[in-house]
Write an enzyme that holds these catalytic residues in place. Structure first.
Site, PDB file in Angstrom:
ATOM      1  N   ASP A   1       2.380  22.743  33.474  1.00 46.69           N
ATOM      2  CA  ASP A   1       1.298  22.559  34.444  1.00 46.69           C
ATOM      3  C   ASP A   1       1.257  23.776  35.371  1.00 46.69           C
ATOM      4  OD1 ASP A   1      -0.681  21.137  35.767  1.00 46.69           O
ATOM      5  OD2 ASP A   1       0.724  20.116  37.098  1.00 46.69           O
TER       6      ASP A   1
ATOM      7  N   GLU B   1      -1.679  28.727  35.946  1.00 51.63           N
ATOM      8  CA  GLU B   1      -2.797  29.707  36.015  1.00 51.63           C
ATOM      9  C   GLU B   1      -2.323  31.081  36.494  1.00 51.63           C
ATOM     10  OE1 GLU B   1      -2.807  26.577  37.243  1.00 51.63           O
ATOM     11  OE2 GLU B   1      -3.897  25.808  35.495  1.00 51.63           O
TER      12      GLU B   1
ATOM     13  N   HIS C   1      -3.562   9.239  32.549  1.00 52.44           N
ATOM     14  CA  HIS C   1      -2.786   9.892  33.612  1.00 52.44           C
ATOM     15  C   HIS C   1      -3.609   9.830  34.881  1.00 52.44           C
ATOM     16  CE1 HIS C   1      -0.345  12.610  35.821  1.00 52.44           C
ATOM     17  NE2 HIS C   1      -1.228  13.592  35.826  1.00 52.44           N
TER      18      HIS C   1
END
Ligand code: NAG
Ligand code: NAG
Ligand code: NAG
Ligand code: NAG
Ligand code: NAG
Length: 946
Positions: free
Chosen positions: A529, A532, A685
């Site tokens: 996760d 970026e 989720h």
């Protein structure tokens, strides 16, 4: 064996092993370490070739620095282009106006200084998207010095004759045109004197021979600028930048515009939009960003690839292989403008001619997607905010008791100790190790979240992930190149970032994972996760220097207005260069290293879901669509989002079922579990500030709906798995837009509320609250209702399908045979059950299908020939199978056959020459159901009826 592998890594002898593999391939492939060697060879040999990389990197850094600082000394003093003649301006149609002033402060004076035309568009509205300042006809800053046409393509040199408004124009450019394959063309425009940055991933094949009989030709003309790519068989130009204004190649602003052959343009991710892109003056910005999916914003991934579909179905694709931040603008000519802030202009063209062909050709270049482990195709249960292991157990058990199939339990960051990677909360998650062992005993799996950065704020000597990172010197550095860049993500005080472009980080990352697996618990997959990379402070805790990398002359339309917003400084230094260049590759580099590490450690197929993605990442990981919202519009948008990633070669993709943000409602979840059961990657989720939205927590209506849809998913998994195999070897899409199968039917071009699994299963979800029917368009084909088996009378029209609240309409396409398996509550159990076939005939009473099967978890089973491959054929009243490959020893029995569209009554069935009594024929549905079979599938079978 595994120990040996780890030992060789912990001594840091990556390079030595690499050489062993490459020098002794025979020994390697025949020894017991075949798998690890293979992977080492594949992933390390080419990717991290240390000698070359070290050298390249030094050379590169030298050049890069040299360039940014010294170019102005070397640069010719070029004149500004002359003001255009009015006639050149008048010739340009409104839709043909390419923006000469993408910055916000345009004025007539500044525009004309750029040598451009200024005119106020005829229709002045409140906001007019048509540029006031545009390039005149024949605008050219470069002229060819020479141009040599050869068998392999062409080579030319161009010299700058005028200056662009951006600093440091490159004075000499080289263009290489290479006919790489019959359907792939490569055109590269670069600085032949000073090597500029080019993305280290994906690896693309370097072609040494030229293709003959190409489906394209390239128009180049010494007296003009640019080029035109023409499809030979109908002389249509598919990418035309010949004399199209606005070609600029300066150090930090590179621009090229081209006319496109069609209005039907797809791709250019990652963005939230309809599947069919809006070409009405829309800018798509690519700069990986922790940004929940919203229209017109740059999201988590970068894919500068588009698919162009012309009426009639002829299709082509274009990739700009460039990892710098960029804006891509579409305008209704139709035309495209690429505006990137670094690197080179490296284009690939794919000639199709079908949409599927284009994707196959694209993934052949950038990397074919991995096959996930079979369990990865089961249903995944996840949320942020279980807060305690007891809650995880309770919710899992509730769902299992309700008959919801679950293969995988996940945890978000709340399992960690103070949100630090490679730790777990020994109070609230006490017993996690035993819990995971118990899951494994039940044939289930466990996946954890991992952030790319590790805490920088723990006391010295208490947190090995930090201490090791310092000792091994593998962190991303700040602008000085000496000190780690310090940001802050989830950790208490600060966060530092391993540099996944550094070959040494492979060993580091493996050590952290294997230590955790040894000392804590044994997860089966990783959810990477925030890569970026996301950063809660802009740049770093101490800001970023004032520099042209931080504030380039042109800043793409990024969220936050600054490149460093919500990420690390552009001046941060990686092994492979500045963050400015590598930003969009951060997630990909983490996925590559994680894929390698998990494969080595577990000796199984890695299961990795990455939020950030780049071109070709499907080879290393899947993805999900990020922080979506529990609203009906996001339910709809998940379809184009999933289809787009399939076109980018990342078929292992899904949206968070029921939405990540905001509280979901029962009505929404009823429908979302149905659609989510048909995401290639199916997971629920949500966020820690939301109520539980797993099926069992939401009550009977959601349970019934989820169980029904997920049970169908489990039944169809052999088909889904075979589609992933086809994606892996051929580059096909798994979830597929309708126009891929019906490219000549223009009606399908804008459809994105329905989609297909492969060629044969058509999914038509309800996307509106309260509706118990749904309208769908059926292209001309035979279609059968999945539930009733009845044929749907169809003439290529919109049809209304009944869709009770617990049912998602599903259709089977005539001409196809779908392999199935009796479902169970996990794939470990369903894999022991009997297989089935759904056989749907076409107009000629024929149908075909395949099954790919292996153990579902070993690495490179296909490449090592450890699989089974069966094909099934229907012709008239005979169904038979061919066992093409049977190398994976397993018991596989065919238990049932559903034959659809059987028009005349059936009174006898013969299986392998023997009369078989156990069947029913339903004349109203024209459906023959043969059940309780026990046919050994390792041998060819023949079934007939009359
Ligand atoms: C073309 O021009 C370039 C740059 O001036 C030069 O280096 C190259 O040798 C020339 N090639 C040919 C074939 O003339
Ligand atoms: C941590 O402690 C070791 C051993 O005392 C020392 O060599 C090292 O410099 C310390 N590191 C930091 C970051 O303070
Ligand atoms: C950054 O440097 C430029 C050029 O030297 C200067 O014009 C600008 O004011 C500086 N900005 C800041 C925030 O210091
Ligand atoms: C969801 O609902 C719960 C309970 O009603 C409430 O406490 C919470 O604030 C809600 N969350 C959001 C994001 O609205
Ligand atoms: C089907 O319905 C859609 C949406 O209402 C419409 O745009 C389309 O033209 C219709 N197609 C046909 C063939 O009638």
């Amino acid at each position: 064996m595994e120990d040996e592998v780890l030992v060789s890594y912990s001594t840091g002898k990556l390079h030595k092993r690499r050489r062993q593999c490459s020098c002794l391939p025979v020994v390697c492939f025949t020894s017991l370490i075949v798998a690890t060697c293979y992977v080492t060879f594949m992933y390390i040999f080419r990717k991290y070739s240390p000698v070359e990389s070290d050298f390249d990197n030094e050379k590169f850094l030298y050049n890069e620095r040299n360039f940014i600082n010294l170019i102005s000394v070397r640069e010719f003093k070029l004149a500004q282009p002359p003001a255009p003649a009015n006639s050149q301006c008048d010739l340009v149609d409104e839709n043909e106006k390419f923006d000469c002033f993408p910055e916000s402060d345009a004025s007539q004076m500044l525009c004309e200084k750029r040598g451009c035309c200024w005119s106020v568009p005829k229709q002045v509205k409140k906001w007019n998207p048509i540029p006031y300042c545009y390039f005149p006809k024949d605008f050219a800053l470069y002229k060819f010095v020479n141009l040599t046409v050869a068998d392999f393509g062409a080579t030319g040199f161009m010299k700058a004759v005028y200056s662009s408004p951006y600093p440091n124009n490159i004075q000499l450019l080289k263009i290489d045109v290479k006919y790489e394959t019959e359907t792939r063309l490569h055109i590269k425009i670069y600085d032949p004197v000073n090597a500029r940055y080019e993305p280290p991933y994906p690896e693309v094949p370097v072609m040494n021979s030229a293709a003959k009989n190409t489906q394209y030709q390239v128009d180049l003309d010494k007296t003009k600028t640019g080029f035109r790519v023409i499809r030979k068989n109908d002389n249509k130009s598919i990418f035309d930048c010949l004399n199209v204004g606005g070609f600029i190649f300066s150090d930090q602003f590179l621009q090229l515009s081209a006319k496109l052959p069609t209005n039907y343009i797809y791709g250019l991710g990652e963005h939230r939009s309809d599947l069919l892109l809006d070409i009405n003056w829309k800018t798509l910005t690519m700069f990986n960003c922790d940004q929940p999916p919203e229209n017109q914003k740059n999201l988590y991934g970068t894919h500068p690839f588009h698919l162009a579909v012309e009426k009639g179905g002829k299709s082509s694709g274009v990739l700009l292989l460039n990892s710098n931040g960029m804006d891509i603008r579409l305008q209704p000519y139709p035309a495209i403008t690429y505006r990137t802030i670094g690197g080179i202009l490296d284009f690939y063209f794919f000639l199709g001619p079908t949409p599927s062909d284009v994707i196959e050709q694209y993934t052949e270049l950038v990397g074919r997607p991995l096959i996930p482990p079979y369990w990865g195709l089961g249903f995944h249960l996840c949320r942020w905010g279980y807060n305690k292991l007891d809650n995880v157990k309770e919710i899992l058990e509730k769902n299992q008791a309700a008959g919801i199939p679950v293969d995988v339990q996940w945890n978000d960051i709340d399992y960690m100790d103070r949100r630090n990677d490679f730790t777990y909360d020994k109070v609230n998650f006490k017993g996690l190790d035993k819990f995971v062992d118990d899951l494994h005993k039940k044939g289930m799996h466990y996946v954890v979240i991992m952030d790319p950065g590790v805490s920088g704020g723990e006391p010295n000597g208490t947190y090995p992930p930090y201490d090791d990172a310092i000792a091994q010197d593998i962190l991303v550095k700040d602008f000085t190149g000496n000190k780690p860049l310090i940001g802050r993500v989830w950790n208490d005080k600060s966060t530092v970032f391993p540099d996944y472009t550094n070959p040494k980080t492979v060993k580091y990352w493996m050590e952290q994972i294997s230590r955790q697996q040894r000392e804590q618990f044994k997860y089966d997959g990783m959810w990477i996760d925030m890569n970026e990379p996301s950063n809660l402070v802009d740049g770093s805790l101490t800001g970023c220097p004032n520099d042209t990398l931080e504030s380039p002359p042109y800043v793409p339309a990024v969220v936050g207005g600054k490149l460093r917003a919500h990420t690390i400084c552009m001046t941060a230094k990686h092994f492979k260069g500045y963050h400015y260049n590598l930003h969009n590759l951060f997630g990909m580099s983490e996925a590559i290293v994680t894929n390698f590490a998990l494969t080595e450690i577990t000796n199984k197929r890695p299961f990795i879901i990455s939020r950030s993605t780049f071109v070709g990442q499907g080879k290393y990981s899947g993805s999900w669509t990020g922080d979506n919202v529990a609203v009906w519009d996001d339910l709809y948008h998940s379809i184009p989002d999933v289809l787009n990633m399939n076109m980018f070669g990342i078929p292992l993709i899904g949206a968070d079922i029921c939405g990540f943000q905001k509280n979901a409602t029962v009505a929404l979840c009823q429908r979302w579990y149905q659609l989510g059961a048909f995401y290639p990657f199916s997971r629920t989720h949500n966020s820690n500030d939301c109520v539980a939205q797993d099926p069992a927590s939401l009550g009977k209506d959601v349970i019934d709906s989820a169980r029904k849809a997920l049970t169908i998913r489990y039944r169809l998994l052999p088909y889904l798995y075979s589609l992933f195999w086809q994606a892996h070897i051929k580059g096909d899409t798994v979830a597929r837009p309708l126009f891929f199968e019906f490219p000549s039917d223009v009606q399908t071009y804008s459809i994105n509320k329905q989609f297909l699994w492969g060629p044969a299963l058509h999914i038509i979800p309800v996307l509106t609250e309260g509706m118990t029917y749904v309208k769908g368009y059926l292209p001309k084909a035979r279609w059968f209702d999945y539930y009733t088996k009845k044929e749907i009378v169809n003439t290529g029209e919109n049809i209304t399908f009944a869709a009770p609240l617990d049912t998602i309409p599903l259709l089977v396409r005539g001409g196809y045979i779908i392999p199935t398996q009796d479902p169970a509550n996990t794939t470990t159990d369903s894999r022991k059950n009997r297989m089935g076939l759904i056989v749907a005939p076409d107009e000629k009473s024929e149908a075909n299908g395949i099954l790919y099967w292996d153990d579902g978890e070993s690495i490179v089973t296909y490449e090592r020939n450890q699989y089974n491959y069966l094909s099934f054929h229907l012709s008239g009243k005979t169904l038979n199978s061919t066992v093409d490959v049977w190398k994976y020893k397993t018991d596989m029995l065919l238990g049932s056959v559903d034959l659809l569209g059987i028009k005349s009554s059936v009174s006898s069935v013969v299986v392998n020459g023997q009369a078989y009594k156990n069947f029913t024929y339903m004349s109203d549905c024209q459906y023959l159901h043969i059940l309780n079979l026990s046919v050994n599938m390792s041998q060819p079978f023949v079934i007939t009826w009359s």
